[in-house]
Design an enzyme around this catalytic site. Structure first.
Site, PDB file in Angstrom:
ATOM      1  N   GLY A   1       0.832  -1.196   0.000  1.00  0.00           N
ATOM      2  CA  GLY A   1       0.000   0.000   0.000  1.00  0.00           C
ATOM      3  C   GLY A   1       0.868   1.247   0.000  1.00  0.00           C
ATOM      4  O   GLY A   1       1.987   1.226   0.521  1.00  0.00           O
TER       5      GLY A   1
ATOM      6  N   HIS B   1      -4.628   1.965   7.455  1.00  0.00           N
ATOM      7  CA  HIS B   1      -3.243   2.443   7.554  1.00  0.00           C
ATOM      8  C   HIS B   1      -2.979   3.528   6.498  1.00  0.00           C
ATOM      9  O   HIS B   1      -2.434   4.596   6.810  1.00  0.00           O
ATOM     10  CB  HIS B   1      -2.290   1.254   7.362  1.00  0.00           C
ATOM     11  CG  HIS B   1      -0.837   1.618   7.279  1.00  0.00           C
ATOM     12  ND1 HIS B   1       0.094   1.191   8.196  1.00  0.00           N
ATOM     13  CD2 HIS B   1      -0.149   2.362   6.371  1.00  0.00           C
ATOM     14  CE1 HIS B   1       1.283   1.672   7.868  1.00  0.00           C
ATOM     15  NE2 HIS B   1       1.172   2.380   6.755  1.00  0.00           N
ATOM     16  N   GLU B   2      -3.404   3.259   5.262  1.00  0.00           N
ATOM     17  CA  GLU B   2      -3.145   4.223   4.172  1.00  0.00           C
ATOM     18  C   GLU B   2      -3.974   5.492   4.354  1.00  0.00           C
ATOM     19  O   GLU B   2      -3.511   6.599   4.055  1.00  0.00           O
ATOM     20  CB  GLU B   2      -3.428   3.595   2.808  1.00  0.00           C
ATOM     21  CG  GLU B   2      -2.604   2.361   2.469  1.00  0.00           C
ATOM     22  CD  GLU B   2      -1.107   2.550   2.659  1.00  0.00           C
ATOM     23  OE1 GLU B   2      -0.612   3.680   2.532  1.00  0.00           O
ATOM     24  OE2 GLU B   2      -0.435   1.554   2.961  1.00  0.00           O
TER      25      GLU B   2
ATOM     26  N   GLN C   1       3.094  10.145   0.985  1.00  0.00           N
ATOM     27  CA  GLN C   1       4.399   9.470   1.127  1.00  0.00           C
ATOM     28  C   GLN C   1       5.345   9.819  -0.015  1.00  0.00           C
ATOM     29  O   GLN C   1       6.558   9.654   0.112  1.00  0.00           O
ATOM     30  CB  GLN C   1       4.212   7.943   1.188  1.00  0.00           C
ATOM     31  CG  GLN C   1       3.512   7.469   2.451  1.00  0.00           C
ATOM     32  CD  GLN C   1       3.339   5.963   2.451  1.00  0.00           C
ATOM     33  OE1 GLN C   1       2.361   5.434   1.961  1.00  0.00           O
ATOM     34  NE2 GLN C   1       4.316   5.255   2.999  1.00  0.00           N
TER      35      GLN C   1
ATOM     36  N   HIS D   1      -2.400   8.022   6.493  1.00  0.00           N
ATOM     37  CA  HIS D   1      -1.400   8.840   5.795  1.00  0.00           C
ATOM     38  C   HIS D   1      -2.025  10.114   5.211  1.00  0.00           C
ATOM     39  O   HIS D   1      -1.369  11.156   5.129  1.00  0.00           O
ATOM     40  CB  HIS D   1      -0.753   8.054   4.650  1.00  0.00           C
ATOM     41  CG  HIS D   1       0.351   7.130   5.064  1.00  0.00           C
ATOM     42  ND1 HIS D   1       1.530   7.570   5.630  1.00  0.00           N
ATOM     43  CD2 HIS D   1       0.471   5.780   4.975  1.00  0.00           C
ATOM     44  CE1 HIS D   1       2.327   6.528   5.867  1.00  0.00           C
ATOM     45  NE2 HIS D   1       1.706   5.434   5.480  1.00  0.00           N
TER      46      HIS D   1
ATOM     47  N   CYS E   1       5.568  -0.055   7.323  1.00  0.00           N
ATOM     48  CA  CYS E   1       5.274   1.075   6.437  1.00  0.00           C
ATOM     49  C   CYS E   1       6.501   1.360   5.576  1.00  0.00           C
ATOM     50  O   CYS E   1       7.623   1.364   6.090  1.00  0.00           O
ATOM     51  CB  CYS E   1       4.930   2.299   7.286  1.00  0.00           C
ATOM     52  SG  CYS E   1       4.557   3.778   6.327  1.00  0.00           S
ATOM     53  N   LEU E   2       6.266   1.615   4.284  1.00  0.00           N
ATOM     54  CA  LEU E   2       7.390   1.909   3.385  1.00  0.00           C
ATOM     55  C   LEU E   2       8.126   3.180   3.816  1.00  0.00           C
ATOM     56  O   LEU E   2       9.277   3.384   3.447  1.00  0.00           O
ATOM     57  CB  LEU E   2       6.903   2.046   1.945  1.00  0.00           C
ATOM     58  CG  LEU E   2       6.375   0.758   1.301  1.00  0.00           C
ATOM     59  CD1 LEU E   2       5.890   1.033  -0.106  1.00  0.00           C
ATOM     60  CD2 LEU E   2       7.450  -0.323   1.304  1.00  0.00           C
TER      61      LEU E   2
HETATM   62 NI    NI Z   1       2.484   3.506   5.551  1.00  0.00          NI
END
Ligand code: NI
Length: 201
Positions: free
Chosen positions: A73, A163-164, A78, A167, A121-122
């Site tokens: 995701g 989660h996304e 981000q 963001h 998380c990336l």
């Molecule tokens: Ni994330």
């Protein structure tokens, strides 16, 4: 009229098909994914007014960068784009499975039941910690063609969407971690500073 409708339908199919980009790692991904400490991650995202080719191209570039980083995701903030757009793909092994593109997502219902699950998380690579969230959600959103949609999600999909969506509000999963000792340890081990966490619990 019929002709122009067919043309529109073809254009719609073509646009949807082009969300399928190769699920492989690129040597030079199109977008940089910012990491914990970057201001970008704390900026709230704006609603998208018109879902056009530019938005679809952004979604494709986000997917290319997400696949390169082997993530499931990615949200636009981000990559320092402050628009309510996120992409999800829980089937990285299958090239033919289309990704999910959510534009202006809104959670319309959340289960009373909660689940604990280890998230990563990336933007915080290497850090994996338990987060408590509703087990199931219902949401409304626009798809990559701008069409209004509704969906129900549970399991990993519900987890990933929540989660996304965080963001999009400048919230990171580490803000929701309750195990403070574990959090400090994981951050330190992976080269992040705890001062960049903005606890919401
Ligand atoms: Ni994330």
């Amino acid at each position: 009229m019929a002709g122009s409708f067919a043309q529109l339908a073809r254009a719609a199919d073509k646009a949807r098909d082009t969300m399928l980009v190769p699920k492989t790692a690129l040597e030079t991904p199109p977008l940089e994914i910012h990491t914990l400490g970057a201001d970008a991650l704390r900026q709230p995202a704006q609603r998208i007014g018109k879902v056009n080719d530019q938005v679809r191209e952004l979604a494709r570039d986000m997917l290319r960068s997400m696949y390169t980083a082997k993530g499931i995701g990615l949200a636009a903030p981000q990559v320092a784009v402050y628009q309510q757009l996120l992409v999800i793909d829980l089937d990285l092994e299958n090239a033919a499975t289309p990704p999910l593109v959510l534009i202006n997502p809104e959670i319309t219902a959340a289960s009373a039941g909660l689940d604990t699950y280890e998230e990563g998380c990336l933007s915080i690579p290497g850090v994996y910690l338990d987060v408590v969230r509703p087990t199931a959600i219902e949401l409304s959103y626009r798809d990559e063609m701008g069409r209004p949609r509704k969906m129900k999600a549970d399991g990993l999909m519900a987890r990933c969407i929540q989660h996304e969506m965080d963001h999009l509000n400048g919230v990171l999963f580490v803000d929701r971690v309750t195990d403070q000792d574990g959090l400090q340890k994981e951050l330190k081990e992976n080269g992040f500073q705890s001062k960049h966490v903005q606890s919401v619990s």
